[in-house]
Scaffold this active site. Structure first.
Site, PDB file in Angstrom:
ATOM      1  N   GLY A  92       6.039  -1.789 -11.715  1.00  0.00           N
ATOM      2  CA  GLY A  92       6.631  -2.232 -12.984  1.00  0.00           C
ATOM      3  C   GLY A  92       7.100  -3.658 -12.800  1.00  0.00           C
ATOM      4  O   GLY A  92       6.600  -4.385 -11.946  1.00  0.00           O
ATOM      5  N   CYS A 120       6.380  -9.062 -13.866  1.00  0.00           N
ATOM      6  CA  CYS A 120       5.186  -9.838 -13.496  1.00  0.00           C
ATOM      7  C   CYS A 120       3.890  -9.026 -13.491  1.00  0.00           C
ATOM      8  O   CYS A 120       2.970  -9.336 -14.255  1.00  0.00           O
ATOM      9  CB  CYS A 120       5.383 -10.462 -12.127  1.00  0.00           C
ATOM     10  SG  CYS A 120       6.644 -11.724 -12.127  1.00  0.00           S
ATOM     11  N   LEU A 154       0.848  -1.194   0.000  1.00  0.00           N
ATOM     12  CA  LEU A 154       0.000   0.000   0.000  1.00  0.00           C
ATOM     13  C   LEU A 154       0.879   1.238   0.000  1.00  0.00           C
ATOM     14  O   LEU A 154       0.522   2.267   0.569  1.00  0.00           O
ATOM     15  CB  LEU A 154      -0.908   0.015   1.243  1.00  0.00           C
ATOM     16  CG  LEU A 154      -2.159  -0.852   1.199  1.00  0.00           C
ATOM     17  CD1 LEU A 154      -2.986  -0.668   2.466  1.00  0.00           C
ATOM     18  CD2 LEU A 154      -3.027  -0.546  -0.029  1.00  0.00           C
TER      19      LEU A 154
END
Ligand code: UDX
Length: 449
Positions: A257, A260, A250
């Site tokens: 980026g 995955c 958070l």
């Protein structure tokens, strides 16, 4: 157990080396002869903390070797992990050609029953297709999905201390082989979750999409925080202190980026659209991520408006610290956008310079260290939260610069120290701090009593 790992990329190298460290006999296979030769010579083609040392240890102990000879390696192994690349396909989703080719070669080479473990990230449904392909082999080939949840930078720790080990198997035999392989981790109390192949595949995608969603969520809230004068770091504590929510993933910033999250979210959206399921929420994750970096760059350009040939010291290019990986890195997009807007961008990253030079060529300037990136800059733009940036001495930085602006794209700098040095501090979802002020220094917990 004798294990072959097809693909000596990031996932294959980390997994193979860790499997050797668990006591197995592992051979890494790759079609790239130069890569295999350099691995045989002890040179590791990727940057991952601790990996080089571990590869040297395991090869010296004769538990790990590398080859281009797939047929022999497959014949000598009971279990074959497939960790080949599954790049995004131009039409959306994943290009699975390398995966199916690898399985075809395993089928041809297999001289007795074996287990194929799919380690590459594959869209839900792929395991069943591989199982159908494997069913054409003369010998029985079990197909099991065993998705990885490794984070770059902490991949070895993540492999050796997994939150969960997911087995997606069609049969008990498939599970049995994997259980034997992971027994040292099972003995240490780590959890096995056994499920169907499609469930294993969707667990991996679901986890990544959920994490990406949390980042896009907090980034969107950070825009509102700026607009209403709230502080996103306080809001993050206010939200994340609820145990149902938790504080992880958070952290507001310039967005996610890497290899995955962007690819997996896009692939899920594509798969749902193909299946005529409207991805209302999932398409929003991508959009919010893209907007976040654009919004950040607009803020920089607004502050520097009127300045002729603005000079930017770009701190960080990798998609996160402790890696040389620039795939889908927000820092790279920011470099592009600033250069396209007429800024002179001088960048420094502790590990990602060579990769960036290959991608961006001479559109930006490459500095060998922080001082040379910063000298004469109108603004410092921090895009990757490497510790070398966080620990800078701000009076020294101020003395080198021609301007006074510091944009913290990762909310990782101590605003008080930056502003005390006479610099103007801007973060994501936080009120800017003018030079000399200590406003919004730290986020604290007030204990009543
Ligand atoms: C991720 C998953 O964490 C891992 O389980 C999976 O196997 C592969 O994808 P990785 O891509 O290595 O791992 O990076 P991660 O540490 O998850 O960070 C991804 C991106 O999100 C980075 O760009 C990071 O800077 C960003 N991020 C992360 C935020 O912007 N805010 C956060 O709170 C956390």
């Amino acid at each position: 157990m004798n294990i072959a790992v097809v693909g000596c990329g990031y996932v294959g190298l980390v997994s193979g080396t860790c499997l050797a460290a668990l006591g197995h006999q592992v051979v890494g296979i790759d079609v790239d002869q130069a890569r295999v030769q350099s691995l045989q010579a002890g040179k590791v083609p990727i940057y991952e903390p601790g990996l080089s040392e571990m590869i040297l240890q395991q090869t010296a102990a004769h538990r790990l070797s590398f080859t281009t000879d797939m047929a022999t390696a497959v014949q000598n192994s009971q279990v074959i992990f497939v960790a080949v690349g599954t790049p995004p396909a131009p039409e959306g989703g994943y290009n699975l050609t390398m995966l199916f080719d690898a399985v075809e070669q395993i089928i041809k080479a297999a001289n007795e029953p074996k287990t194929i473990v799919i380690k590459s990230t594959v869209p839900p449904g792929t395991g069943e297709k591989v199982a159908a392909q494997a069913a054409t082999a003369p010998h029985r080939l079990e197909v099991v999905n065993n998705p990885e949840f490794l984070r770059e930078g902490t991949a070895i720790h993540d492999f050796m201390n997994p939150d969960r080990i997911v087995f997606g198997a069609g049969t008990a035999e498939g599970i049995g082989a994997l259980r034997e392989i992971y027994q040292p981790l099972i003995d240490r109390g780590f959890n096995i979750l056994s499920m169907s192949r499609a469930s294993a595949e969707l667990s991996k995608f679901g986890a990544n999409a959920m994490l990406a969603m949390r980042i896009s969520f907090i980034n969107e809230i950070s825009r509102l925080a700026s607009a209403v004068g709230a502080d996103i770091e306080s809001v993050r504590m206010g939200i994340g202190s609820d145990p149902r929510i938790g504080p992880a993933f958070l952290k507001a910033g310039i967005g996610y980026g890497g290899s995955c999250f962007p690819k997996d979210v896009a692939a899920l959206v594509h798969q749902m659209q193909t299946l005529k399921i409207e991805p209302h929420l999932l398409s929003g994750i991508e959009q919010a991520n893209r907007h976040q970096r654009e919004h950040f760059v607009q803020g920089i350009l607004r502050v520097l408006e009127g300045r002729k040939d603005p000079q930017i010291a770009l701190w960080g290019l990798a998609f996160k610290p402790d890696t040389d990986d620039i795939r889908e890195s927000p820092a790279i997009e920011i470099a592009r956008m600033l250069a396209a807007a007429g800024c002179i961008v001088r960048a420094f990253d502790p590990e990602a310079m060579a990769n960036t030079r290959r991608l961006l060529g001479d559109t930006i300037i490459y500095a060998p260290d922080v001082p040379q990136a910063t000298a004469g800059a109108d603004a410092v733009v921090l895009a990757t939260d490497w510790s070398v940036f966080i620990t800078q001495n701000w009076p020294t930085i101020k003395a080198m610069m021609r301007g006074v602006h510091v944009f913290d794209g990762r909310n990782c700098l101590a605003s008080g120290k930056v502003s005390a040095a006479g610099l103007h501090y801007y973060a994501v979802g936080r009120t800017p701090v003018p030079p000399g002020s200590t406003r919004h220094g730290s986020v604290g917990v007030v204990v009543a009593g």
